[in-house]
Scaffold this motif. Structure first.
Motif: not given
Length: 152
Positions: A68-72, A84-88, A106-110
């Motif tokens: 949802g946000t990429g944070i989790g 090394r996962a980066a939330h952007v 890379l992580t981000f939110g839908g």
């Protein structure tokens, strides 16, 4: 052929994962899609682990995770040593995640990033190169933290 990208999402990131998957393929990347494959509620740590393990095993050179946000996803993936996962949420941060931090996921939110911005974020991340230099020392310090060492 360009590198293989492992791609994973929970139900909150599923729709955007499908957009990102098609974008990656249109750009010539191979995609290792580890799921989820619909909007049925699932647990994001399961997919964070699948993508992280694929990257560490060399099945994919990098990964992208969406919830949802990429944070989790970021929190879960970063529990695995070597990740090394980066939330952007923007292209500049995505580029810097690679250039300075050599982020391998890379992580981000839908629910917070739209389809066109997602494509810009992915493009910025995948076209950036790790700069090395002073950043290598910093990554060694991160590795020391992972390994429980006090000094590099």
């Amino acid at each position: 052929m360009k590198e293989t990208i492992a791609l994973g999402a929970d139900h909150g990131g599923y729709a955007l994962k499908e957009v990102v998957k098609e974008f990656l393929r249109s750009e010539g990347y191979e995609v290792l899609d580890v799921g989820t494959f619909d909007e049925t509620s699932v647990d994001y740590p399961d997919f964070a682990e699948k993508v992280a393990r694929a990257v560490l095993a060399g099945e994919a050179q990098r990964g992208i995770l969406l919830c949802g946000t990429g944070i989790g996803m970021s929190i879960a993936a970063n529990k695995i040593p070597g990740i090394r996962a980066a939330h952007v949420q923007d292209p500049y941060s995505a580029r810097m995640a690679r250039a300075h931090n050599n982020a391998n996921i890379l992580t981000f939110g839908g629910r917070v990033v739209g389809p066109e911005l997602a494509k810009e974020i992915v493009r910025a991340y995948l076209t950036a190169e790790f700069e090395g230099g002073r950043h290598v020392r910093r990554l060694e310090k991160i590795r020391a933290l992972e390994e429980g060492r006090k000094e590099v």
